[in-house]
Design an enzyme around this catalytic site. Structure first.
Site, short mmCIF file in Angstrom:
data_model
loop_
_atom_site.label_atom_id
_atom_site.label_comp_id
_atom_site.label_asym_id
_atom_site.label_seq_id
_atom_site.Cartn_x
_atom_site.Cartn_y
_atom_site.Cartn_z
N ASN A 1 0.84 -1.19 0.00
CA ASN A 1 0.00 0.00 0.00
C ASN A 1 0.88 1.24 0.00
O ASN A 1 1.95 1.24 0.58
CB ASN A 1 -0.88 0.06 1.25
N HIS B 1 2.87 -3.52 -7.78
CA HIS B 1 3.73 -4.56 -7.19
C HIS B 1 4.73 -5.05 -8.21
O HIS B 1 4.40 -5.15 -9.37
CB HIS B 1 2.89 -5.75 -6.72
#
Ligand code: 93A
Length: 598
Positions: A437, A598
């Site tokens: 996050n 990611h």
């Protein structure tokens, strides 16, 4: 075993370099077989040529679609000379062995690039050429194959070294290169066909190794390399140094970030990356006097590109130690001089002036990595990542972040001024390239705190908020007035010492070391002074890569001068979050675009 080149089949679309080959064939008495256009060219060069149609006893037919596709040719290419029965069968069918194939293929990719229609492109799919090339490569224990005029000089050298023959080692190397070439060719055809059908089905990819890496993520992860997608373009060129794995991860992410920033805001942009997340990012904006002093650039001439990097590096200079820098435009001498004085691993930029390149080549004992990004590079639509033997495929995150996106759905009673839109775009593009996050705070065209890679969002808000406070406290008169010793205190030591002063959490031992850096002992910053200074911080923008699930994020953000928020929205708790913003007088926009990374 070295095989003498008694019979060679030459069938090339690109006819360059044939002169040298022809004279080598003449020297060793090689019989040359050839197809239509190639035979004509060789005859012009004075070479005696046997037409393939004479060997096959068949004319070239179907507009040249069938020229070499015949057992008289493929029998000669595929017979293994070490198997007596193969040689017996050749004799029975009056087929003579072929020892070398020189073939380059119809230029399919160039034809597609020229904009030809479907029928025109299809006609340029070579069938007979790859068939010969693959046959010769499969039978490399007996036959040699070259597919590119660039290979001719070495081929001639090796024939000269072995009296007109080629060694097994050479033939196997050439076979490897031949299969790489045909794999690339077929990938390009498959990609084109996929692009021209309703449901693209092309997912298998071929890679061609572009270079070796020093090692993988860790030194024991060896060997390591980076590759080009077969048939594809490449986004950068190495101008200096040898890239490492993390360098390239930083370079490829930061390059996208700065290019998107410049496209969205119309000014040069820069980023400072560490461990595949930005420590800072900024656009070119003049510095205030306080910033000039706090960033240690008093009296330094700064170009626009240099300004952007000084700001990016000074979001969180402690984290930026040893960074990878990215510049959206040309690196000039002014920017190169700033890069030279900072501890860093490398840089990617659209271009370099000759003077800038010279400066950077001297850095880090010549090891500073300098990459030139290709501004015209178009990445593939989808991307593939392999983890633990499993390949994951997804469409690339091509979401475009603009000021318009920030005004589509303002969900609070407060509205958004122009400067806030700029900072919201900056912070949102930054989180798009930050490990999730993530949240990002920005003000004045500069990132001032990034929270990366936390599992809980509110921890991101707190972590990055602490960075915002540190950044802001660096302008406090007491911090600016710190009197470091004139000699023996490096820039990174000054950066860390200021942070230690601001954080005020040193042990007695740490403090004893810290004191040694100063000419006179710094006066502490009192709690009242800190609180008063914090209250000065306003107009900060916060962007989040996904929705805020609870109002605690807003409560925390208000401690760090946040007046504007950009987030995707979509939580079942959106209403409570909107109410919290209204309580504090914060303006919030829902972008409806989640940008996990990611
Ligand atoms: O049309 S093909 O797919 N069919 C064939 O049988 C064949 N044989 C060789 N293309 C074929 N070739 C290609 O012709 C070679 O790969 C080379 O690119 C080209 C050389 O033709 P020319 O000698 O007539 O210029």
């Amino acid at each position: 075993m070295a095989v003498p080149i008694k019979r060679a089949l030459v069938s090339v679309f690109n006819k360059t370099g044939l002169e040298d080959l022809a004279s080598a064939f003449q020297q060793y008495g090689t019989t040359v077989l050839s197809t239509g256009g190639t035979a004509k060219k060789l005859r012009e060069l004075g070479v005696t040529v046997v037409d393939v149609s004479e060997v096959t006893n068949f004319p070239e037919m179907l507009d040249g679609r069938v020229k070499t596709l015949h057992p008289k040719i493929h029998g000669g290419l595929l017979a293994n000379r070490a198997i007596p029965d193969h040689l017996k069968q050749l004799e029975e069918h009056q087929i003579e062995p072929i020892d070398l194939v020189v073939c380059n293929l119809y230029p399919f990719e160039e034809t597609v690039a020229s904009g030809k229609d479907f029928a025109g492109c299809i006609e340029m799919i070579d069938i007979g050429g790859p068939t010969m090339v693959r046959a010769a490569a499969k039978n490399c224990d007996s036959v040699a194959v070259v597919t590119n005029p660039e290979q001719y000089p070495r081929l001639i050298e090796e024939m000269a070294a072995h009296d007109g023959a080629l060694t097994l080692e050479t033939r196997r190397r050439l076979a490897r290169d031949a299969f790489v070439a045909t794999a690339r060719y077929d990938s390009a055809v498959a990609a084109y066909m996929s692009d021209n059908t309703e449901s693209p089905a092309f997912s298998s990819r071929h890679y061609v190794q572009e270079g070796a890496l020093r090692y993988g993520v860790n030194p024991h992860q060896n060997p390591a390399s980076y590759s080009r997608l077969a048939g594809g373009d490449f986004p950068f060129t190495v101008l200096n140094g040898a890239p490492g794995y993390t360098n390239l991860m930083d370079a490829l992410n930061s390059w996208q970030l700065v290019r998107e920033l410049e496209a969205a805001l119309g000014v040069p942009a820069a980023a400072s990356f560490k461990h595949v997340s930005p420590a800072g990012a900024a656009i070119a904006r003049p510095l205030t006097e306080a910033e000039t002093e706090a960033f240690e650039v008093v009296g330094v001439e700064l170009s626009e590109q240099a300004l952007a990097y000084v700001r990016a590096r000074n979001a969180d200079p402690m984290s930026s130690f040893g960074d990878f820098a990215a510049l959206s435009g040309t690196c000039d001498a002014s920017t190169a001089k700033i890069l030279r004085r900072e501890v860093g691993d490398g840089v990617i930029a659209a271009d370099y002036t000759p003077e800038a390149l010279e400066i950077l080549k001297q850095k880090k004992g010549g090891k500073y990595l300098v990459l030139k990004g290709d501004v015209n590079y178009v990445p593939p639509v989808d991307e593939v990542k392999e983890v633990y033997g499993v390949a994951l495929t997804q469409k690339r995150n091509d979401a475009v972040i603009t000021k318009d996106l920030m005004t589509k759905e303002i969900v609070t009673s407060e509205q958004l001024p122009e400067d806030a839109l700029r900072d919201m775009v900056l912070a949102t593009i930054t989180v798009k390239y930050t490990q999730s996050n993530s949240v990002c705070y920005a003000v004045g065209g500069q990132v001032v705190g990034v929270g990366a890679g936390q599992q809980s969002r509110v921890d991101c808000v707190k972590l990055a908020g602490r960075k915002v406070d540190t950044w802001h406290m660096r302008f406090h008169p007491k911090v600016r007035a710190l009197k470091f010793k004139k000699e023996g205190v490096s820039r990174p030591e000054r950066v860390n010492a200021r942070v230690a002063y601001i954080s005020d959490d040193m042990t007695a031992n740490e403090r004893a070391q810290w004191i040694k850096l100063f000419e006179e002992e710094p006066e502490p910053l009192t709690a009242e002074e800190r609180a008063a200074w914090s209250n000065e911080l306003k107009q900060v923008c916060l962007s989040s890569d996904a929705f805020f699930p609870f109002r605690d994020n807003i409560d925390q953000a208000t401690k760090h001068g946040v007046s504007y928020i950009a987030q995707p929205g979509g939580s079942t708790n959106d209403q409570a979050v909107i109410e919290a913003c209204n309580e504090y007088g914060i303006a919030m926009a829902f972008t409806r675009v989640r940008v996990f990374h990611h």
